[in-house]
Structure formats: structure tokens, C-alpha cells
Scaffold this motif. Sequence first.
Motif, PDB file in Angstrom:
ATOM      1  N   ARG A 114       0.827  -1.213   0.000  1.00 55.67           N
ATOM      2  CA  ARG A 114       0.000   0.000   0.000  1.00 55.67           C
ATOM      3  C   ARG A 114       0.861   1.262   0.000  1.00 55.67           C
ATOM      4  N   ASP A 115       1.937   1.268   0.764  1.00 52.80           N
ATOM      5  CA  ASP A 115       2.808   2.445   0.776  1.00 52.80           C
ATOM      6  C   ASP A 115       3.440   2.671  -0.595  1.00 52.80           C
ATOM      7  N   VAL A 146       0.691   4.139  -2.824  1.00 56.01           N
ATOM      8  CA  VAL A 146       0.429   5.559  -2.546  1.00 56.01           C
ATOM      9  C   VAL A 146       1.527   6.433  -3.149  1.00 56.01           C
ATOM     10  N   LEU A 147       2.787   6.027  -2.967  1.00 54.24           N
ATOM     11  CA  LEU A 147       3.901   6.807  -3.504  1.00 54.24           C
ATOM     12  C   LEU A 147       3.876   6.820  -5.036  1.00 54.24           C
ATOM     13  N   LYS A 198       1.196   6.436  -6.929  1.00 52.68           N
ATOM     14  CA  LYS A 198       0.044   7.242  -7.323  1.00 52.68           C
ATOM     15  C   LYS A 198       0.364   8.726  -7.251  1.00 52.68           C
ATOM     16  N   ALA A 199       1.210   9.106  -6.290  1.00 52.46           N
ATOM     17  CA  ALA A 199       1.577  10.518  -6.128  1.00 52.46           C
ATOM     18  C   ALA A 199       2.610  10.967  -7.156  1.00 52.46           C
ATOM     19  N   ASP A 216       0.571   1.765  -9.963  1.00 54.18           N
ATOM     20  CA  ASP A 216      -0.135   2.108  -8.723  1.00 54.18           C
ATOM     21  C   ASP A 216      -1.397   1.262  -8.566  1.00 54.18           C
ATOM     22  N   HIS A 230      -2.152  -1.563  -5.585  1.00 56.02           N
ATOM     23  CA  HIS A 230      -3.357  -1.523  -4.756  1.00 56.02           C
ATOM     24  C   HIS A 230      -4.112  -2.857  -4.845  1.00 56.02           C
TER      25      HIS A 230
END
Length: 417
Positions: free
Chosen positions: A78-79, A82-83, A85-86, A154, A158
Motif C-alpha cells: 500500500r505504501d 500511494v507513492l 500514485k503521487a 499504482d 493496490h
Amino acid sequence: MTWYFYRVVDAAGAVRSGTRAFELGDPQSVREALEQEYEDGAVLSVRQIPAVLVQSVRSAGSLFGKKLKDQDLVVLLRDLAVLAKAGVPIIDAVRTLAEDAESVGPACAAVASRMLADLRAGATLGEAFDRQPSVFPEPVRNLIRLGDATGAMDRMLHEAADHVERLTALKADSKQALIYPAFVFTAIFGAAGFWLYYVVPNLASLFKQFSIKLPALTVAVIGTSEWVSSNGLLVLLGLVAAVALVMFAWYTSQKFRLQVYRALHVLPVAKRLMSAAGMAFFAEYFSLLLRAGVDIVRSLTVLENITGDLYYREKLTLVRMYVERGERVSAAMRRVGGFPPLMLRVIAVGEDSGTLDDQLQYLAGEYRTRLGRVVATLSEILKPVVIFIAGGLMAVFVVALVLPVYDLIGQAMAVRR
């Protein structure tokens, strides 16, 4: 899959070594594959690891090895998602996790550090995942490879995290039904052992002093207590040896595990639990592999390798063989037998409509729900059974030991008069 030990020099000039499973059948083919992977480096040596040694290491790892917990794996995925996706580059995202042991935990940070070394050597994220097969399940690795190919890393990360969470819940549901009875039965038999080893001998000596005529049940309990007192150490050593022998057979003998699973699939209550858990696992992984772009035969091969239930693994082997000959999955499963009619029908519909992955995803949710119901029902059934057994055992001790005490009190009061 054959395991090999290799040593290479990467593009930075560092000598690296490792072990990895390859589908290739000979060291020369493995060497050529590694030369393509480390095209800016050089392959120093490639050696095949004997199958006996691989099995021994796996057995020892199952008993004593440290593994990344499912919860930690979810955090890692998940981390990263998130990274990614950013908009953070993958190598920087992995470096962030490798340097943040306080937040993600030392185990995740260690895994991320190994991934970072692979990425710096020019590997893709999918290749970095492939080099740690003991950490990342094959369906997760397939999703990451698909993310490399499509650019939707990403989303794949997920989805991989969601998959691991669902499998974790599935395992927890399967174990939940066994925790309560195991705890209660341990307490019951522990208390019974204390009574037989300590309480009963003291009361027996008291009965002998006053020459009380004892009922047959009391005589039987005292005899059992005397036998336990005389042979208690041998019994304990025998139980420890039996448990150790069963554990050794479980981790070293596939035939023994297969017989255990076959027995569980025959017993009335265990059969429902094993069937629901097995079908949920099968549908979940099969759907995930198909959605990751893996073909049906390869997906069945992966399922065959990762299925822990050897009863279903045996059946999946036959299903894969029939599918390789050109049969449809539903027809092969029907021929092999052991699969519920609901699953066969839904899979047939998915094959006809071209939505097999969606139908399998629906089946996975349905069987997870059924497993939850089975576990809840089993827990409710076991509670009165456990209470009945505990009450019956205590009733035996009360009748066998307390009634003679009343007779002793009556005799003492009669003597006073």
C-alpha cells in the motif's frame, strides 16, 4: 521449477550472489538468461541446487524461518501504491521505505533494501519482486509484472494489497473455529491432569485410613490416578514424542500430509470447512491470475504449486492435464470431481461469455461469505459440546470423590453420637 545458485558482477562492478527458481532446465540456459538480465555486467558462475537440499531448506524454513507477516506485506504494497500514485519514481519510493524502518517496520525495510539494490542494478520492479519469491506470492508478482508492462503500477500495487488482505481474512476465518475449542480442551485436560496427579492421591490415602467402602466409579478414578502418578513422566514424554513425530512427518512427508487432508475432506464438519476455504482460495487466486494476464494453463500450474491443501492440489494437477489436452476448465473439473456444482456451472457460464475472471471474482466473494457462515455456525455448535464435555468430566470427579467424603463425614458424626 529448478533452483540455482548464481554469482554475477553488476553494472557498478559489485559482485552479487543469490538463489532463484527458474523454469529453464539446464545451467547453460540459466546462464544465458542471467547474461541478458545483467547485460552490462558478467555472470561468474551458475550451479543447480539439488532437489533434496531445496526440500530440506523449505522444511526448515517452515519450522524456524522468519517470514514477512501478511500485515507487513500489505503495508509495504500500500505504501508503494500511494507513492506511485503521487508520481514518485519507483526507485525513490522503494528507497523511502528502505530508509523508514520506524514507520513500516524493520522487516519491511529489509525487504525494501533488497529491492532497492536490485533496482539500482537495472532490474524492473517486477524483477525485484521475482527475486524474493519467499516474500511475495506468485499472484502478487504477476500483478507487478503486469504493472511494468502496462504502466498502471499504482493500480496493480493496490490490487495486490487488496488480494493479500482478502487472503489474510480467509486464513483468519479458517483458524477462528479452532481457537476456542483448542483453548477450552487444553484447560479441561490440564485441570483433569492436576486432579489425577495431586488431588485424587491425597483423598485416596484418606479413604484408606478410615477403611471406607468405595463405589466402583471411585475405585476406577483412584486406579487411573495411581497409573498416572506412576507413569506420568512416561506419558508426558510419549505425548511430546508423538507431537514431534507428527510435526516431523507433516513437514517432511507429502504422503502423510495428503492422507491428513483426505481424512479432513471426509469428516462431516471438517469437510464443509475445508471445502469452503479451498473453493474461496481457488476462485480468489484463479481470478487474480487471469486478471493479471496469465493464461489458463499457466494459472492452473501456479495454483497447483501454491495450494496448501494437497487434496485439491492433486485434483488441480488432473484438471491442468485435461485443459492442456484441449478441454474447457469446467469440463475438466467435472471429470475430475470434488468441485461443487455451483462452481462448475458459474465457471461454464464465464467460459461461454468470456467473463471467466469476473465470474471467479464473484465466486470468491460468495465462498468467503459461506466460509464465514460455516465458521460462525461451527463456533456456536462447539460451545455447547465443549460445555457438555467439561460438565461431564467434572461430574465424574464429583460423584467419584465427593460422595465418599460425605460417607466419611457421616461415619464421623455417627461415632460422636
